[in-house]
Scaffold this motif. Structure first.
Motif, mmCIF file in Angstrom:
data_model
loop_
_atom_site.group_PDB
_atom_site.id
_atom_site.type_symbol
_atom_site.label_atom_id
_atom_site.label_comp_id
_atom_site.label_asym_id
_atom_site.label_seq_id
_atom_site.Cartn_x
_atom_site.Cartn_y
_atom_site.Cartn_z
ATOM 1 N N GLU A 129 0.828 -1.207 0.000
ATOM 2 C CA GLU A 129 0.000 0.000 0.000
ATOM 3 C C GLU A 129 0.862 1.257 0.000
ATOM 4 O O GLU A 129 0.535 2.241 -0.684
ATOM 5 N N ALA A 130 1.966 1.228 0.732
ATOM 6 C CA ALA A 130 2.871 2.382 0.737
ATOM 7 C C ALA A 130 3.489 2.598 -0.641
ATOM 8 O O ALA A 130 3.606 3.745 -1.109
ATOM 9 N N ALA A 131 3.865 1.511 -1.298
ATOM 10 C CA ALA A 131 4.434 1.629 -2.640
ATOM 11 C C ALA A 131 3.402 2.159 -3.627
ATOM 12 O O ALA A 131 3.725 2.959 -4.516
ATOM 13 N N ALA A 132 2.145 1.723 -3.480
ATOM 14 C CA ALA A 132 1.093 2.219 -4.367
ATOM 15 C C ALA A 132 0.864 3.715 -4.162
ATOM 16 O O ALA A 132 0.651 4.465 -5.127
ATOM 17 N N VAL A 133 0.916 4.163 -2.903
ATOM 18 C CA VAL A 133 0.751 5.586 -2.618
ATOM 19 C C VAL A 133 1.877 6.400 -3.257
ATOM 20 O O VAL A 133 1.664 7.522 -3.754
ATOM 21 N N LEU A 134 3.075 5.827 -3.297
ATOM 22 C CA LEU A 134 4.226 6.522 -3.890
ATOM 23 C C LEU A 134 4.243 6.432 -5.407
ATOM 24 O O LEU A 134 5.174 6.939 -6.039
ATOM 25 N N GLY A 135 3.247 5.777 -6.004
ATOM 26 C CA GLY A 135 3.125 5.763 -7.463
ATOM 27 C C GLY A 135 3.623 4.512 -8.153
ATOM 28 O O GLY A 135 3.712 4.481 -9.387
ATOM 29 N N ALA A 136 3.956 3.470 -7.410
ATOM 30 C CA ALA A 136 4.424 2.230 -8.036
ATOM 31 C C ALA A 136 3.267 1.528 -8.745
ATOM 32 O O ALA A 136 2.122 1.546 -8.274
ATOM 33 N N THR A 137 3.564 0.912 -9.877
ATOM 34 C CA THR A 137 2.555 0.163 -10.606
ATOM 35 C C THR A 137 2.368 -1.215 -9.976
ATOM 36 O O THR A 137 3.167 -1.649 -9.131
ATOM 37 N N ARG A 138 1.302 -1.920 -10.395
ATOM 38 C CA ARG A 138 1.069 -3.265 -9.862
ATOM 39 C C ARG A 138 2.216 -4.209 -10.197
ATOM 40 O O ARG A 138 2.588 -5.041 -9.382
ATOM 41 N N HIS A 139 2.760 -4.061 -11.400
ATOM 42 C CA HIS A 139 3.884 -4.915 -11.790
ATOM 43 C C HIS A 139 5.098 -4.636 -10.916
ATOM 44 O O HIS A 139 5.786 -5.572 -10.474
ATOM 45 N N GLN A 140 5.372 -3.377 -10.648
ATOM 46 C CA GLN A 140 6.511 -3.029 -9.801
ATOM 47 C C GLN A 140 6.310 -3.511 -8.371
ATOM 48 O O GLN A 140 7.256 -3.989 -7.733
ATOM 49 N N ILE A 141 5.090 -3.401 -7.861
ATOM 50 C CA ILE A 141 4.800 -3.865 -6.500
ATOM 51 C C ILE A 141 4.977 -5.370 -6.404
ATOM 52 O O ILE A 141 5.563 -5.885 -5.443
ATOM 53 N N PHE A 142 4.487 -6.088 -7.411
ATOM 54 C CA PHE A 142 4.606 -7.549 -7.377
ATOM 55 C C PHE A 142 6.066 -7.971 -7.444
ATOM 56 O O PHE A 142 6.499 -8.852 -6.694
ATOM 57 N N ARG A 143 6.831 -7.346 -8.333
ATOM 58 C CA ARG A 143 8.229 -7.758 -8.522
ATOM 59 C C ARG A 143 9.102 -7.386 -7.328
ATOM 60 O O ARG A 143 9.965 -8.177 -6.919
#
Length: 299
Positions: free
Chosen positions: A194-208
């Motif tokens: 959730e923190a990564a998503a707030v900072l603008g990371a994409t789903r692919h970046q979060i998963f990897r």
């Protein structure tokens, strides 16, 4: 003279090992003894069958010199690895789905676990009913006008493509892998994602970068168990496989049920060969996993 506190610390240090001692003795005696007996028989030690040529590598050389053994090994590895890989991909998707909030998630999760309580024999029967010529899929294709007669449906069972065998393995092992991965995701929490998503990371970046490193331990443990089971499984390849050359467990069974009791030693050579191949692949897999953990700095 050691003080009572020293003895207490020593007992506390060894207490976990002492608690596992009864289970360890059972495993060593039952499984270790069985493996030792299988190895001795494969090397010619079976006086109760009138054979005692230990140590004798004839059974291994005879087995490994035949082309049929290597074809059997290929089909065994193919069914085991293909089923494990397909189940893993689907299990990751299922586990990621189960951590999301949506209406009916509890019911969906319960239904996804049903194969865990169903025997493999039932899965094999379902594969025959669904995938056999004259089964549900062939009749549905005829009803939709894709084919003129159910007999024209492509043959899915009893071929060396092993579609029925792989389907049964995937159907049975998918929920087990998904539960293992889901448990890791639940314990890790969603704060980092959730923190990564707030900072603008994409789903692919979060998963990897976040999800994948979290679920790797669950993936390794569940795939190891499923692969080891598939390597030694007998029922599905025997009923749904393509026949000669059979998988190695079916080949061992044919030796064990032959009228010539001495061929049981040849069957034991097959069993030991399965153990050697599976053990080498598992050791390589664990070595790669340890290297991955070392690169992440978790070892």
């Amino acid at each position: 003279m050691p003080s009572p506190s020293w003895r207490h610390r020593a007992f506390a240090q060894w207490r976990p090992a002492l608690g596992l001692l009864p289970l360890g003795v059972v495993i060593i005696v039952l499984f270790g003894g069985a493996l030792l007996l299988a190895l001795l028989q494969s090397l010619g030690f079976a006086p109760w069958l009138g054979v005692n040529s230990f140590p004798d590598l004839t059974y291994f050389t005879t087995l490994w010199s035949g082309a049929s053994f290597w074809w059997s090994l290929w089909f065994t590895l193919y069914y085991s690895l293909a089923a494990t890989a397909i189940a893993l991909v689907l299990a990751i998707l299922l586990a990621l789905c189960l951590v999301q909030a949506f209406p009916g998630r509890a019911v969906f999760g319960s239904l996804s676990r049903l194969p865990l309580v169903v025997p493999y024999a039932v899965g094999i029967a379902l594969a025959v009913i669904m995938m056999g010529n004259g089964g549900v899929l062939s009749r549905l294709a005829a009803t939709l006008g894709w084919i003129d007669d159910p007999a024209q449906f492509p043959r899915l069972l009893n071929t060396h493509a092993g579609l029925g065998v792989i389907a049964v393995y995937v159907w049975k092992q998918l929920p087990f892998m998904a539960l293992s991965i889901h448990a890791v995701l639940i314990s890790a929490g969603r704060e980092q994602a959730e923190a990564a998503a707030v900072l603008g990371a994409t789903r692919h970046q979060i998963f990897r970068a976040i999800t994948w490193p979290q679920i790797v331990p669950g993936i390794v443990s569940s795939t190891l168990i499923c692969f080891a089971f598939n390597m030694g499984a007998f029922e599905a390849p025997f009923i749904l496989g393509g026949g000669f050359p059979d998988t190695l467990p079916v080949l061992a069974w044919r030796y064990f049920t032959d009228a010539d009791y001495a061929l049981q030693l040849q069957g034991m050579a097959v069993v030991v060969s399965i153990g050697l191949v599976a053990g080498l692949l598992i050791a390589l897999y664990l070595a790669l996993y340890r290297g991955y953990e070392h690169r992440l700095g978790r070892v």
